[in-house]
Design an enzyme around this catalytic site. Structure first.
Site, PDB file in Angstrom:
ATOM      1  N   SER A  33       0.588  -1.583   0.083  1.00 41.85           N
ATOM      2  CA  SER A  33       0.435  -0.184   0.125  1.00 41.85           C
ATOM      3  C   SER A  33       0.819   1.415   0.003  1.00 41.85           C
ATOM      4  CB  SER A  33      -1.054   0.215   1.430  1.00 41.85           C
ATOM      5  OG  SER A  33       0.149  -0.542   2.387  1.00 41.85           O
ATOM      6  N   ASN A 120      -1.862  -2.754  13.292  1.00 46.61           N
ATOM      7  CA  ASN A 120      -3.281  -2.438  13.334  1.00 46.61           C
ATOM      8  C   ASN A 120      -3.599  -1.626  14.134  1.00 46.61           C
ATOM      9  OD1 ASN A 120      -2.880  -5.094  11.426  1.00 46.61           O
ATOM     10  ND2 ASN A 120      -4.187  -5.958  13.340  1.00 46.61           N
ATOM     11  N   THR A 165     -40.441  26.120  -9.891  1.00 48.46           N
ATOM     12  CA  THR A 165     -40.877  24.731  -9.082  1.00 48.46           C
ATOM     13  C   THR A 165     -40.881  23.641 -10.734  1.00 48.46           C
ATOM     14  OG1 THR A 165     -43.518  25.066  -9.405  1.00 48.46           O
ATOM     15  CG2 THR A 165     -42.588  24.759  -7.119  1.00 48.46           C
ATOM     16  N   HIS A 166     -40.563  22.613 -10.967  1.00 52.69           N
ATOM     17  CA  HIS A 166     -40.189  21.331 -12.172  1.00 52.69           C
ATOM     18  C   HIS A 166     -39.139  22.162 -12.960  1.00 52.69           C
ATOM     19  CE1 HIS A 166     -43.350  19.686 -10.754  1.00 52.69           C
ATOM     20  NE2 HIS A 166     -43.856  20.447  -9.830  1.00 52.69           N
ATOM     21  N   LYS A 293     -17.750  31.279 -27.757  1.00 52.41           N
ATOM     22  CA  LYS A 293     -17.828  30.561 -26.633  1.00 52.41           C
ATOM     23  C   LYS A 293     -17.789  31.014 -25.047  1.00 52.41           C
ATOM     24  CE  LYS A 293     -20.408  27.253 -26.294  1.00 52.41           C
ATOM     25  NZ  LYS A 293     -20.096  25.534 -26.350  1.00 52.41           N
ATOM     26  N   TYR A 327      -9.566  -7.155  12.600  1.00 54.33           N
ATOM     27  CA  TYR A 327      -8.645  -6.181  11.239  1.00 54.33           C
ATOM     28  C   TYR A 327      -8.730  -7.356  10.019  1.00 54.33           C
ATOM     29  CZ  TYR A 327      -5.003  -4.582   8.357  1.00 54.33           C
ATOM     30  OH  TYR A 327      -4.835  -4.087   7.264  1.00 54.33           O
ATOM     31  N   GLN A 332      -6.894  -1.949   4.003  1.00 51.28           N
ATOM     32  CA  GLN A 332      -6.727  -1.833   3.567  1.00 51.28           C
ATOM     33  C   GLN A 332      -7.016  -0.336   1.902  1.00 51.28           C
ATOM     34  OE1 GLN A 332      -1.946  -3.158   3.513  1.00 51.28           O
ATOM     35  NE2 GLN A 332      -2.598  -2.926   1.422  1.00 51.28           N
ATOM     36  N   LYS A 335      -8.397   3.494   1.987  1.00 47.00           N
ATOM     37  CA  LYS A 335      -7.925   4.515   1.806  1.00 47.00           C
ATOM     38  C   LYS A 335      -7.591   5.591   0.804  1.00 47.00           C
ATOM     39  CE  LYS A 335      -3.940   2.880   4.874  1.00 47.00           C
ATOM     40  NZ  LYS A 335      -4.702   1.560   4.679  1.00 47.00           N
TER      41      LYS A 335
HETATM   42  N1  ARG Z   1      -0.696  -1.432   5.161  1.00 44.42           N
HETATM   43  C1  ARG Z   1      -1.877  -2.180   5.672  1.00 44.42           C
HETATM   44  C2  ARG Z   1      -3.046  -1.596   5.895  1.00 44.42           C
HETATM   45  O1  ARG Z   1      -3.727  -0.424   5.608  1.00 44.42           O
HETATM   46  C3  ARG Z   1      -1.671  -1.685   7.081  1.00 44.42           C
HETATM   47  C4  ARG Z   1      -2.215  -3.056   8.395  1.00 44.42           C
HETATM   48  C5  ARG Z   1      -1.491  -4.195   7.933  1.00 44.42           C
HETATM   49  N2  ARG Z   1      -1.202  -4.804   8.781  1.00 44.42           N
HETATM   50  C6  ARG Z   1      -1.701  -6.226   9.021  1.00 44.42           C
HETATM   51  N3  ARG Z   1      -1.786  -7.364   9.655  1.00 44.42           N
HETATM   52  N4  ARG Z   1      -1.310  -7.249   7.723  1.00 44.42           N
HETATM   53  O2  ARG Z   1      -3.923  -1.474   6.484  1.00 44.42           O
END
Ligand code: ARG
Length: 468
Positions: A33, A120, A165-166, A293, A327, A332, A335
């Site tokens: 990641s 985690n 309206t509409h 334009k 977890y 992962q 993000k």
């Molecule tokens: N890169 C992981 C994430 O974003 C970090 C946590 C990893 N934990 C594990 N037990 N492999 O979730």
């Protein structure tokens, strides 16, 4: 740092004790990641510094080691900020990249940092810190946008325009009233981010992998050092909860819907057929083939941003559903979407504030449009109820006949003569003309929250006081 990208690679330096060989290259690619979570470097280092200081204060590691760790982490921080930091895919993520570099910088004490901690709780803490900052950025962005809308509302508190309206002309309203509708929406958005921020402000650090730890850590101390109100009360929840990201995305999605609606109005209003507003040069683009334009690209892009922001929230809801505690690596995938949604939300907020602040509003066009489309027909029906004692349903019918007459003659309601009106209902008198003008119409809408300029000004004053 050991180069783990070699053909003949060894097992992972961080967790490879029980492994004889390194991962397949594709395994490494799907597992890593670092390509995106490097954005969390500052939060990661901040969390680690708080953790090391706490470990020392509790006598779990020596003060000397904690000091070396704290200093070393600052070195790594400045290296990353200087750019060109050699992030390694073999080291998977930001947590292990930072720790591996720390080891190169300070040697043996680096190995003590991960005592009483797991990636985690580490990632849960880093990401929470990051999302909390984004809540603050959204609150600031909304504040600027609300102030920009308030200024426009104040300028146009008396300008009449058609209310729709509409998307059909309904009744006259003021431009100020229309702008204040968005002030209400954006203020609710702001309070949603404030509310989410409060709820997310609990610290997962110290939950360790899932069960807590046998070391005598002080979770209250790390929570406080990181600006959290308190530690999270359940270690399983602490490492598996992503509500904070879901709430951020939900609040962002609602806010993006609001911006999309305003953007759509600006696209319509700036068209040649409306000309209610003109976008400034700063917020328009030209066409490479049609010289006349002036395209409202910023508004169109803001209108579209909801697609990716709502998409991000659907993605994360889908990732989280059905995950067993605690977890799982699925998490992962939380993000990238949040990063993208946050970036685009902040950009859209800034662009919207700039665009409405810079646009020219054509009060004359607004007024001309407000007077068309029989916009005061309701005022006429209300007059018949009030002055001629008709039941509203009958008044509605009489007014409908008068609209049909005006339509047939190709004029507006105030252009009909008294005699023409009386031919439909003899109870109509000269005073009916007082209510057919658009200014009188809006001025009469004095009910709380109505469009009368006095009411709108009272709302503007209330918001100005509230915002300080
Ligand atoms: N890169 C992981 C994430 O974003 C970090 C946590 C990893 N934990 C594990 N037990 N492999 O979730």
């Amino acid at each position: 740092m050991t180069d783990q990208t070699d053909e003949n690679k060894s097992s992972n330096a961080m967790w490879g004790g029980r492994f004889a060989a390194g991962p397949d290259a594709i395994m490494e690619a799907i597992n890593a990641s670092i390509g995106y979570d490097q954005r969390l470097y500052a939060q990661d280092i901040r969390g680690s510094r708080a953790h090391a200081a706490m470990l020392a204060a509790q006598g779990i590691i020596s003060d000397k080691d904690a000091e070396a760790i704290g200093e070393g982490l600052l070195t790594v921080l400045s290296e990353i900020e200087a750019g060109g930091f050699p992030f390694s895919t073999a080291l998977e993520d930001i947590h292990m990249n930072v720790e591996a570099r720390l080891k190169e910088v300070i040697g043996e004490p680096a190995g003590r940092l991960h005592t009483a901690r797991s990636r985690n709780d580490q990632v849960a803490t880093d990401f929470r810190l990051w999302v909390r900052e984004q809540c603050d950025a959204a609150i600031t962005g909304l504040d600027t946008l609300i102030r920009a809308a308030l200024t426009r509302a104040e300028d146009g508190a008396d300008w009449v325009m058609p209310g729709f309206t509409h998307l059909q002309t309904a009744q006259p309203v003021t431009f100020g009233h229309h702008m204040m509708a968005y002030v209400e929406m954006f203020a609710r958005d702001k309070s949603r981010f404030e509310d989410a921020r409060k709820r997310m402000n609990e610290c997962p650090l110290g939950a360790a992998a899932l069960a807590g730890t046998g070391f005598p850590i002080d979770r209250h101390a790390t929570a406080e050092a990181l600006g959290f109100d308190r530690p999270m009360a359940n270690s399983l929840d602490a490492v598996s909860d992503r509500d904070f990201a879901l709430e951020f995305l939900s609040a962002s999605s609602i806010c993006a819907v609001h911006m999309s609606r305003l953007a759509e109005e600006l696209v319509i209003w700036s068209s040649a057929q409306f000309r209610f507003v003109a976008m400034s040069d700063k917020w328009s683009t030209g066409s490479s083939i049609m010289p006349q334009k002036r395209n409202p690209d910023a508004a169109e892009l803001i209108r579209a941003k909801i697609g990716r922001i709502l998409g991000a929230s659907v993605a994360l809801f889908t990732v989280m559903k059905g995950l067993p505690l605690a977890y799982s690596k699925d998490m992962q995938e939380d993000k990238e979407q949040v990063f993208d949604a946050a970036d685009n939300l902040m950009l859209a907020l800034a662009a919207m504030a700039g665009m409405i602040g810079d646009m020219t509003v054509n009060a004359d066009k607004l007024e001309a449009a407000a007077s068309g489309g029989f916009s005061t027909a309701t005022d006429l029906a209300d007059w018949l109820v009030r002055e001629a004692g008709l039941p509203f349903r009958d008044a509605h019918h009489v007014t409908g006949s008068l609209v049909a007459m005006a339509e047939e003659k190709g004029c507006d309601l105030p252009d009909l003569s008294l005699e023409q009106m009386q031919s439909i209902n003899p109870a109509i008198t000269e005073s009916v003309f007082d209510v057919l003008g658009v200014h009188n119409s809006v001025a009469s809408r004095q009910s709380y929250g109505g469009t009368a300029p006095d009411q709108v000004r009272a709302q503007i004053a209330r918001w100005k006081e509230q915002l300080g």
